[in-house]
Write an enzyme that holds these catalytic residues in place. Structure first.
Site, short mmCIF file in Angstrom:
data_model
loop_
_atom_site.label_atom_id
_atom_site.label_comp_id
_atom_site.label_asym_id
_atom_site.label_seq_id
_atom_site.Cartn_x
_atom_site.Cartn_y
_atom_site.Cartn_z
N HIS A 140 0.84 -1.21 0.00
CA HIS A 140 0.00 0.00 0.00
C HIS A 140 0.88 1.26 0.00
O HIS A 140 0.66 2.17 -0.79
CB HIS A 140 -0.93 -0.03 1.21
CG HIS A 140 -1.78 1.19 1.37
ND1 HIS A 140 -3.16 1.18 1.29
CD2 HIS A 140 -1.45 2.49 1.63
CE1 HIS A 140 -3.62 2.41 1.47
NE2 HIS A 140 -2.60 3.23 1.69
N GLU A 141 1.85 1.27 0.90
CA GLU A 141 2.69 2.48 1.03
C GLU A 141 3.54 2.70 -0.22
O GLU A 141 3.69 3.84 -0.68
CB GLU A 141 3.57 2.40 2.27
CG GLU A 141 2.81 2.37 3.60
CD GLU A 141 1.77 3.45 3.75
OE1 GLU A 141 1.92 4.55 3.17
OE2 GLU A 141 0.75 3.20 4.42
N HIS A 144 1.99 4.46 -3.15
CA HIS A 144 1.95 5.92 -3.10
C HIS A 144 3.13 6.54 -3.86
O HIS A 144 3.03 7.65 -4.37
CB HIS A 144 1.99 6.42 -1.64
CG HIS A 144 0.68 6.34 -0.94
ND1 HIS A 144 -0.42 7.07 -1.31
CD2 HIS A 144 0.28 5.64 0.16
CE1 HIS A 144 -1.44 6.82 -0.49
NE2 HIS A 144 -1.03 5.95 0.41
NI NI Z 1 -2.42 5.34 1.85
#
Ligand code: NI
Length: 183
Positions: A140-141, A144
């Site tokens: 998830h990170e 980004h």
């Molecule tokens: Ni996030």
């Protein structure tokens, strides 16, 4: 120490491919990472990527709460220029939330077993393996850093929901909503 403003979905900085970090051990990098930690703690997140505080650089911080790691907290990790490699094709779906998409949650498929490498704040390369929640947070990170928010990873948008609404519905049914990520 400073809590930085968090960019929300729609902000241009969240759509960019963030730049590699080339200078390590600098006071500016130390200060920025320390501000990221303050911001993540203030927001009750488990992870935060630099673009979320409007810095388009390949820097991520995260930790794994004890409740998600057999009672043992996986300590705060600062990852710079991270690279992820799935170790097999296995994936699983779970609810994610994001500090840049406040109030919402949705189910996202992620690889369950990955290896990843990164540079630490001194520029030393570190390699690790991760499974389950730990693997999910890292994926998830790192998304980004490539301008990707979790709704773009959702195979079925019908699970996108306001967190308070589905938490209330789960409670009414005597269940507890388990959010797998907020970062
Ligand atoms: Ni996030």
């Amino acid at each position: 120490m400073s809590v930085l403003p968090i960019a929300r979905m729609g902000a241009e900085v969240l759509k960019l491919r963030a730049a590699e970090v080339t200078e390590f051990k600098t006071p500016a990098l130390q200060r920025f990472v320390s501000d990221m930690v303050d911001t993540m703690v203030d927001a009750n997140g488990v992870g935060l990527a630099a673009p979320q505080v409007s810095q388009s650089q390949r820097i991520v911080i995260f930790f794994v709460p004890a409740a998600r790691n057999e009672g043992v907290e996986f300590p705060l990790t600062v990852m710079i220029n991270p690279v992820i490699t799935p170790l097999d094709g296995a994936q699983e779906e779970a609810f994610e939330a994001c500090l840049s998409v406040p109030g919402l949650t949705g189910r996202v498929m992620r690889f369950t077993h990955i290896k990843y490498s990164y540079q630490d704040i001194a520029g030393t390369t570190v390699a690790r393996e991760a499974k389950g929640f730990h693997a999910r947070v890292v994926q998830h990170e790192c998304d980004h850093l490539d301008g990707i928010l979790y709704p773009q990873r959702m195979a079925n948008m019908s699970s996108l929901a306001f967190t308070d609404v589905i938490a209330a519905e789960a409670k009414a049914k005597g269940e507890q909503l388990e959010l797998d990520e907020e970062g």
